[in-house]
Design an enzyme around this catalytic site. Structure first.
Site, PDB file in Angstrom:
ATOM      1  N   ARG A  96       0.856  -1.260   0.090  1.00 12.58           N
ATOM      2  CA  ARG A  96      -0.107   0.106  -0.231  1.00 12.58           C
ATOM      3  C   ARG A  96       0.886   1.333  -0.073  1.00 12.58           C
ATOM      4  O   ARG A  96       1.745   1.589   1.071  1.00 12.58           O
ATOM      5  CB  ARG A  96      -1.036  -0.101   1.289  1.00 12.58           C
ATOM      6  N   HIS A 140      -2.454  10.829   1.316  1.00  9.31           N
ATOM      7  CA  HIS A 140      -2.131  10.585   2.476  1.00  9.31           C
ATOM      8  C   HIS A 140      -1.530  11.921   3.216  1.00  9.31           C
ATOM      9  O   HIS A 140      -0.534  12.098   3.436  1.00  9.31           O
ATOM     10  CB  HIS A 140      -1.073   9.405   2.735  1.00  9.31           C
ATOM     11  N   GLU A 185      -7.434   8.205   6.490  1.00  7.82           N
ATOM     12  CA  GLU A 185      -7.656   8.597   7.891  1.00  7.82           C
ATOM     13  C   GLU A 185      -7.934  10.222   7.899  1.00  7.82           C
ATOM     14  O   GLU A 185      -7.344  11.146   8.167  1.00  7.82           O
ATOM     15  CB  GLU A 185      -6.563   8.785   8.856  1.00  7.82           C
ATOM     16  N   ASN A 313      -7.626   1.336   9.864  1.00  5.13           N
ATOM     17  CA  ASN A 313      -6.287   1.425  10.543  1.00  5.13           C
ATOM     18  C   ASN A 313      -6.613   1.379  12.007  1.00  5.13           C
ATOM     19  O   ASN A 313      -7.403   2.310  12.577  1.00  5.13           O
ATOM     20  CB  ASN A 313      -5.651   3.022  10.135  1.00  5.13           C
ATOM     21  N   TYR A 315      -4.768   1.120  15.901  1.00  2.00           N
ATOM     22  CA  TYR A 315      -3.593   1.358  16.862  1.00  2.00           C
ATOM     23  C   TYR A 315      -3.807   0.949  18.223  1.00  2.00           C
ATOM     24  O   TYR A 315      -3.163   0.309  19.006  1.00  2.00           O
ATOM     25  CB  TYR A 315      -2.806   2.566  16.613  1.00  2.00           C
ATOM     26  N   GLU A 383      -3.567  -0.557   7.919  1.00  3.12           N
ATOM     27  CA  GLU A 383      -2.317   0.057   8.923  1.00  3.12           C
ATOM     28  C   GLU A 383      -2.794  -0.629  10.368  1.00  3.12           C
ATOM     29  O   GLU A 383      -3.701  -0.752  10.811  1.00  3.12           O
ATOM     30  CB  GLU A 383      -2.355   1.631   9.012  1.00  3.12           C
TER      31      GLU A 383
END
Ligand code: FCB
Length: 475
Positions: A96, A140, A185, A313, A315, A383
């Site tokens: 990606r 991005h 995002e 994504n 985290y 991600e």
């Protein structure tokens, strides 16, 4: 949802753990790595590239740790062959990458800068020659500065500029790129960029952040429609950073705080994209800072343009409790001044970013998406990864904590699939240590260590572990 904890141990030789994890993933599950233009490319003045908001921001003293910039980064622009060779050695199915808008249109509008576009064309060819599928993110975060000077994402017009840019990229590499992600995002581009000012362009204005969030999603929907009209065979998606949100305790004020937190971190983005609605709570929470006039008739049909997949994504989770607002006057509050605090708990393992480690949070998040949005398309984890305090010892980096992190999150994905969520792939963040935005270079997320003086690449133990996992999946 039950609360089965996902645990992994790498006490055993990590190849055997990799083999076991590989067996848990469904057949055909795609594994890759992700990186982003400004974080790795460097070469900011090469081949006619224009200035982006991240160039301006990082060159403004005090904005990025140690005033570091992406001027050189990993010099991937010149070393992409070496980096693709590393990916091939690793054995990933897919990569990606993101395209830097100011390389394609230096001022964000007008004719294509051929030399800039050629870089991505060469990169895509290199990947395909190595048998690696490119998955291309169009935005991005590196907005051309000229567009920011005209109002940036605060302005509706930027959504239309994004469509022109997206079509220009499709025109140059769409014959070989079959999967597209419009935005990475939009929460960070809007809330951190225009709300808290932590990210470029560094604006602190709650109303601007909400307008920016909407204009980003509008640009996304318009671009998906326009690109699909030109190429109905390709796949289109968007990447959202999402959190599983829960109240710390069963008290009504904590529940309410969690609701506000969920609205900002997830619903402002997931509702328009996955349901074509705008969260009612948002109008209530930010009534003093916005009249929501940015929402125009028909917009929510556009933001909900049909998707082939959703990129997620993940985290860390948010465990929330109610706290006093930092600013008593609602009209002066920053967008994230919600009267809610997401906590790090005493037992948490915490990464170098200060983020709590909770692999089961990924399973809960996927379950939440599945239950909340009946029209949820197939999901890719686009991600996931962690920063570690990596040290080079005798030419090696023993980053066991990273192996444990990625392994346990992959197992959480396998559990989600088992319980019925359609997850098709996972992209580890990230191949190379790189420019971690406002944190600069000190936060290392890579499977490969980068010596920023010599620009030398050194695979870490986690590289060998991921390689073993990828190899174990081959027949
Ligand atoms: C995400 C960004 C990515 C990277 C990771 C650590 O928010 O999309 O560029 O910085 O965090």
């Amino acid at each position: 949802m039950n609360d089965t904890a996902v645990t992994t141990t790498v006490d055993r030789p990590f190849e055997s753990v990799a083999r076991e994890t590989a067996r848990l993933l469904p057949p055909g599950f795609e594994l890759g790595v992700a990186m982003a233009s400004y974080q790795i490319e460097g070469a900011v003045a090469d081949d006619g590239r224009g200035t982006s908001i991240w160039d301006t921001f990082s060159h403004t003293p005090g904005k990025v740790a140690r005033d570091e910039t992406g001027d050189v980064a990993c010099d991937h622009y010149h070393r992409y062959r070496e980096d693709v060779a590393l990916m091939a050695e690793l054995g990933v199915d897919a990569y990606r990458l993101s395209v830097a808008w100011p390389r394609i249109q230096p001022d964000g509008r007008g004719p294509v800068n051929g030399a800039g576009a050629d870089f991505y064309s060469r990169l895509v060819d290199e990947l395909l020659d190595a048998g690696i599928t490119p998955l291309v993110t169009l935005y991005h975060w590196d907005l051309p500065q000229a567009l920011e000077d005209a109002g940036g994402w605060r302005k509706r017009d930027t959504a239309h500029r994004f469509v022109d840019y997206a079509l220009a990229v499709q025109d140059r590499i769409g014959d070989r790129v079959r999967r597209w992600i419009t935005l990475n995002e939009p929460y960070c581009s809007s809330v951190l960029g225009y709300g808290t000012g932590r990210h470029a362009p560094g604006v602190r204005d709650a109303g601007a952040a909400l307008a920016a969030a909407h204009h980003l999603l509008l640009g996304h929907g318009l671009a998906v429609r326009a690109m699909r009209e030109r190429d109905a065979e390709a796949s289109y998606g968007i990447t959202l950073n999402l959190e599983p949100v829960s109240a710390l305790r069963d008290r009504p004020e904590d529940q309410e705080a969690a609701r506000r937190s969920l609205t900002l971190s997830n619903l402002v983005f997931t509702d328009p994209v996955l349901a074509g609605t705008y969260p009612q709570d948002a109008r209530r929470i930010w009534s003093a800072v916005s009249d929501f006039s940015f929402l125009q008739d028909g917009d929510l049909d556009t933001t909900a343009a049909e998707l082939d997949f959703l990129g997620v994504n993940y985290y860390f989770p948010a465990r929330v409790r109610a706290v006093p607002h930092r600013e008593p006057d609602p009209a002066l509050r920053l967008v994230d001044d919600l009267g809610a605090a997401a906590l790090v708990l005493p037992d948490d393992e915490v990464t170098e970013m200060g983020w709590p480690v909770d692999p089961d949070g990924l399973r809960r998040l996927l379950g939440w998406l599945h239950e909340t949005y009946p029209a949820l398309p197939p999901v890719y984890i686009t991600e996931n990864g962690r920063a570690c305090l990596d040290v080079v010892e005798d030419g090696a980096v023993h980053d066991e904590a990273r192996i444990r992190y990625v392994d346990s999150h992959l197992r959480a994905v396998a559990q989600a699939v088992e319980s019925g969520v359609d997850v098709r792939g996972y992209f580890q963040w990230t191949l190379l240590d790189n420019f971690e935005w406002a944190e600069g270079y000190a936060r290392r997320f890579g499977l490969v260590h980068v010596d920023y003086d010599k620009l030398a690449r050194l695979p870490k133990d986690s590289f060998s572990w991921y390689q073993a996992l990828l190899a174990a999946r081959r027949p």
